[in-house]
Scaffold this active site. Sequence first.
Site, PDB file in Angstrom:
ATOM      1  N   ASP A 191      19.894  20.196  35.888  1.00 32.43           N
ATOM      2  CA  ASP A 191      18.567  19.737  35.551  1.00 32.43           C
ATOM      3  C   ASP A 191      18.312  18.843  36.777  1.00 32.43           C
ATOM      4  O   ASP A 191      19.056  18.550  37.654  1.00 32.43           O
ATOM      5  CB  ASP A 191      18.662  18.891  34.100  1.00 32.43           C
ATOM      6  CG  ASP A 191      17.142  18.855  33.573  1.00 32.43           C
ATOM      7  OD1 ASP A 191      16.026  19.011  34.419  1.00 32.43           O
ATOM      8  OD2 ASP A 191      16.724  18.539  32.457  1.00 32.43           O
TER       9      ASP A 191
HETATM   10  C1  BGC Z   1      13.287  18.207  33.012  1.00 34.78           C
HETATM   11  C2  BGC Z   1      13.428  19.840  32.911  1.00 34.78           C
HETATM   12  C3  BGC Z   1      12.546  20.427  33.756  1.00 34.78           C
HETATM   13  C4  BGC Z   1      12.999  19.658  35.349  1.00 34.78           C
HETATM   14  C5  BGC Z   1      12.024  20.438  36.245  1.00 34.78           C
HETATM   15  C6  BGC Z   1      13.677  17.719  34.455  1.00 34.78           C
HETATM   16  O1  BGC Z   1      13.266  16.403  34.279  1.00 34.78           O
HETATM   17  O2  BGC Z   1      14.550  17.791  31.931  1.00 34.78           O
HETATM   18  O3  BGC Z   1      13.296  20.168  31.261  1.00 34.78           O
HETATM   19  O4  BGC Z   1      12.528  21.807  33.847  1.00 34.78           O
HETATM   20  O5  BGC Z   1      12.819  18.348  35.116  1.00 34.78           O
HETATM   21  O6  BGC Z   1      10.800  20.082  36.283  1.00 34.78           O
END
Ligand code: BGC
Length: 737
Positions: free
Chosen positions: A286
Amino acid sequence: MDYSQDEKKAINNISRPELPRRSPEEIRVLVEGLIQRMTVKELLGQLFLTAYSGEFAFGPEFETDDAVKLIKTGHAGSIIGTYDNDKAYMLQKMAVTQSPHGIPLLLANDIIHGCRTGFPVNLAMAGTFDPQLVESAARIIAYEAAHSGTSLTFSPMLDIVRDPRWGRVMESAGEDPYLASKMAEAYVKGFQQDDLASYDSVGACAKHYVAYGACEGGRDYNTVDISERTLRQVYLKPFAAAIDAGVVMVMSAFNVYDGVPITANKFLLRDILRDELGFTGVTISDYESTIEIIEHKIAAARSEAAEKCIRAGLDLEIISSSYLDHLEKKAAEEPEILSLIKEAAARVLTLKYRLGLFDNPYKNIYPDFTEYWLKPNFLEIALKTAEASLVLLKNKNVLPLAKTSKVALIGPFSNSHSVVGAWGGKARNEDTVSLMQGLENQGVDLVHALGSDLKQTSESQIQEALNVAMGADVIVLALGEHQHDSGEAASKTDIHLSTAQMELAKRLKALNKPIVAVVFAGRPLILEWFEENVEGILYAWFPGTMSGEAIARTLTGVNNPSGRLAMSFPRSIGQIPVYYNHLNTGRPPVDPKNHYTSRYLDSPNEPLYPFGYGLSYAEFEYQEFKISNSRLAPNDKLEISVRVRNNSDLEGSVLLQIYIEALNFSVSRPVNELKAFKKVVIPARAEQWVDLFLSYDDFAYWNLEGKNTPESRKYKVKVGNSSQEIYQAWLVETVLR
Ligand code: BGC
């Protein structure tokens, strides 16, 4: 970007050649050859997803020029943030024509519950209990995303959630692993459409692996501390379903499991994900979760963080560049690190081949991409999905609204277009139908006043609302929380409606007119006052583009509500977490005279509205029940049949739900476990047999010996209309023949 007519023609022509369907072996050979020609730094480039700014505020480390430099040198293989084709075209061209091996970029975005056509938030979509409908929605989402240059979406979000204080409940399928698994399958099928190289599909990414939804106190990014049994029985289930459906990517979550952040957790990323669940696709971190393991205090520096993550089985890093910056040196020192880098890069390159990007890097990059959005048939499915997700929580002879009623439409959501919900992609508020527009479209005789803003009201606003309501027959009170009060980093300690909105509701109540509350929210809110004081409650969630149309058609009876709750609604904040599939205790509160049982002094244990609950305007009678057997051996099937009669003059949907309860087992199991459901439309005054099936494996559970088995045990098999409203139960025994 301005395209010349010639360039437009050229791009439209190169964008849709028939793509070869390459066999896995063919791809393996191509990838192997490519890897042999690449430097370690270039391999690491394939393990780096960076951002191209413009739409989002990215971390301090990111500059647009840096992305360009990284792409041209082949040091960034994937990009997030190219939400439109101009950028996608420019960056892809750079990668293909200027980087050392011309490897195309993977263009990934968060397309969660709609690209441009906005569908209901995912928690509401789960409440349709209609995987086929959700799959149709996902196909449209994929189509719009693909045709605007996205090749992979960071969706579906598969976290099981038991705490409505957590803002990310709106992205989830709620509290039940079985329902969430069905939704996982529907999204993956809809996004990937069994053909990754097709022009209409996108790759899917199951996230956030795993147990992120179990964050303590509902506080985002917080500690998780659960048993391995709970991990396996609850949190892993939807991921297993997504993998079975062929999902190509899995994103590691921010949280720890057993003290180790998932991004650096070998047990989860290798032993379980790859060896047990058989996942062969790409794992991705993530947002900066690789370097966050420094904050978790399990790595002292970025170089150590990078090494831990790659060893654990994390392929692709988002935003932070610890792999790119540190692993080249490590690979020179340790051959094992080099082979891990090669394995990870091979998985990323394989995905790019499977998506058809090597065969056409400009796949779906069109200058006229907006023509592929918001098509009339997309809006039709959006309307159908929104209608199916609305949950009628209470109806004391007030709905559907009588044709002759004069309606006072009041409240901050009465004419609001802010109903897309968080993670809305490119869906725009201004494209949505407001509730007022929807009611007008239905020809409802309306008077209107705001009465209150979301968080503030004034005496004059309330007086205006009272004056307007005084002359009406019924009040439709549209309340809720701001659409960005749920979503990422949107945890709350108080999930009541705001004081201002409560004040408005209480003052209107004093008029003694029937009130229908329509509640917009991304999470379950506390509705006890409404349950006690108003005649009707319709839970709207955030329904997306067709919002007001769907709600108005439901209030007026054009649509008969059929949505159910995918999450229990607590009576009070003190009851959280409250979920239907909790374990039994040694002191269940069955005897009200016994003081020493597991209960509260000041509240029932049961939620205000349970999982699976939702009303219809039709009246159903469950007339007859049959079960095919009382013993079940491996490979056997149980057939459960229910004769349902619709005693009303309205066509309506029933949702039959099958729960099991293990009466004895080697470990304590939930009081009820959903194992099957079926939604069926029954015409007015008609009756129908509805059949549902259970298999031997549906009774399996992670037992004391660490085996997934039903054991040879006794069970109750129950059929009901919600997790609390059970109509019939049978005793069934699982045997080994
Ligand atoms: C979120 C994810 C997301 C990623 C990319 C993160 O902060 O937890 O769900 O896919 O950002 O935007």
